[in-house]
Design an enzyme around this catalytic site. Sequence first.
Site, PDB file in Angstrom:
ATOM      1  N   GLU A 197       0.814  -1.199   0.000  1.00 38.69           N
ATOM      2  CA  GLU A 197       0.000   0.000   0.000  1.00 38.69           C
ATOM      3  C   GLU A 197       0.849   1.251   0.000  1.00 38.69           C
ATOM      4  OE1 GLU A 197      -3.235  -0.135   2.610  1.00 38.69           O
ATOM      5  OE2 GLU A 197      -3.739  -2.099   1.802  1.00 38.69           O
ATOM      6  N   GLU A 251       8.941  -2.189   8.648  1.00 38.73           N
ATOM      7  CA  GLU A 251       9.927  -1.501   9.481  1.00 38.73           C
ATOM      8  C   GLU A 251      11.128  -1.182   8.583  1.00 38.73           C
ATOM      9  OE1 GLU A 251      10.593   0.043  12.446  1.00 38.73           O
ATOM     10  OE2 GLU A 251      12.471   0.271  11.352  1.00 38.73           O
ATOM     11  N   ASN A 287       5.899   6.088  21.492  1.00 38.57           N
ATOM     12  CA  ASN A 287       4.671   5.368  21.862  1.00 38.57           C
ATOM     13  C   ASN A 287       4.524   4.928  23.312  1.00 38.57           C
ATOM     14  OD1 ASN A 287       3.981   5.684  19.206  1.00 38.57           O
ATOM     15  ND2 ASN A 287       4.507   3.611  18.602  1.00 38.57           N
ATOM     16  N   ASN A 321      -5.679   5.002  15.599  1.00 37.61           N
ATOM     17  CA  ASN A 321      -6.647   4.663  14.566  1.00 37.61           C
ATOM     18  C   ASN A 321      -7.083   3.235  14.838  1.00 37.61           C
ATOM     19  OD1 ASN A 321      -6.490   7.106  12.959  1.00 37.61           O
ATOM     20  ND2 ASN A 321      -4.413   6.456  12.487  1.00 37.61           N
ATOM     21  N   CYS A 369      -2.497   5.872   9.722  1.00 32.65           N
ATOM     22  CA  CYS A 369      -1.334   5.196  10.313  1.00 32.65           C
ATOM     23  C   CYS A 369      -1.751   3.891  10.966  1.00 32.65           C
ATOM     24  CB  CYS A 369      -0.708   6.026  11.423  1.00 32.65           C
ATOM     25  SG  CYS A 369      -0.172   7.618  10.924  1.00 32.65           S
TER      26      CYS A 369
END
Length: 353
Positions: free
Chosen positions: A95, A167, A223, A297, A339
């Site tokens: 994608e 990654e 994160n 998301n 994301c």
Amino acid sequence: MLQSVEGRTLVGMEVAELETLLGKAHPRYRARQIYDALYRQQVAELSEISALPKDLRNQLLISTPLGLPTVERRYDSKDGTRRYLLRLGDNRTVEAVLMPEETRDTICISSQVGCPVDCKFCLTALMGLERNLTAGEMVGQVLHVARENALRPTDSRLNVVMMGMGEPLLNLENVLKATRLLTDSTGIGLSPKRITVSTSGIVPKIEELGRMEIRPKLAISLNASTEEQRRELMPITRKYHLKDLLEACRSYPLRPWEKLSFEYVLLKDVNDTDADARRVVKLVAHMNCKVNLIALNPGPGIPFESPDAERVESFQRIVRNAMPCFVRKPRGRDIFAACGQLKRVASDLIEIG
Ligand code: SAH
Ligand code: SF4
């Protein structure tokens, strides 16, 4: 005659490789002509390279395909975001996402098919790793999306981020080659200030990246605000500790115009408290950096929720006192392009109804 080699494509080759490909049977300048056609003119077919003699074009046609991806499907969001499901030479799909904004356009590309890093909030993680992308496949995503939307990489509006599937630092060699091809001023000509790679924190590869002369800007997916919390959310932290990741960030050789970016996905009641925000400030204090907050998301199989707007604002207010801090607008959630939502299969759309 040119030898055909399984998987070898023209897009992805640097001038020296094109020279080797043509060998002694053709004048050297032909390699430069092909390079110019691939990356500056951005041809979509070999037949468009009119500067080449027909015989050479035919030899290339038989031996070495262009290797641009084809569109399997395109999803258009009501906010203007476009998600491309692109088919590669071996029939796998990846994608790429285009996010047009008022003053700039951003193309988000994938670096792997799937991802081997098992972050608990990310849909791509559920796929596991299928394979690395080649430099040509990364460049091909940019060329395709730019062409289809009449965007010019030399235009300062265009940004490229390696934040799609995968990654990137586990595919560093190809990421670096793609960066060289994308930023070569005799070719595609994207400014090196307009290309960014995002990593979950592969410490030795961050150090290696820092030693490269031609490299993208660096974003770190932080994160979490403590070692323990990060280990839960991003199990890669067991291998590359948060402490060592931050040390690699502190000693990272930034260029004069460059800032580090830290990405922080906010998960409701998990890492989104004011205390977390204060800890984040402490972790990255004294670095030349900015922080980008992303409200989760959501997706099927992801056991977290997105925080309320007030929580996000409160978190931002605390971080912003110490350093630039932005909230990333969710883009293309309705088409699963945001994301962490890239998971390749068309049935995603059915799952979210
Ligand atoms: N693998 C790299 C780059 C791709 S992920 C990395 O992890 O940095 C790109 C960004 O999307 C990362 O900052 C990641 O933390 C974030 N992300 C992953 N899943 C998400 C989700 N469900 N919602 C919001 N952001 C997410
Ligand atoms: Fe891989 Fe990045 Fe998703 Fe983690 S957040 S699983 S590193 S794509």
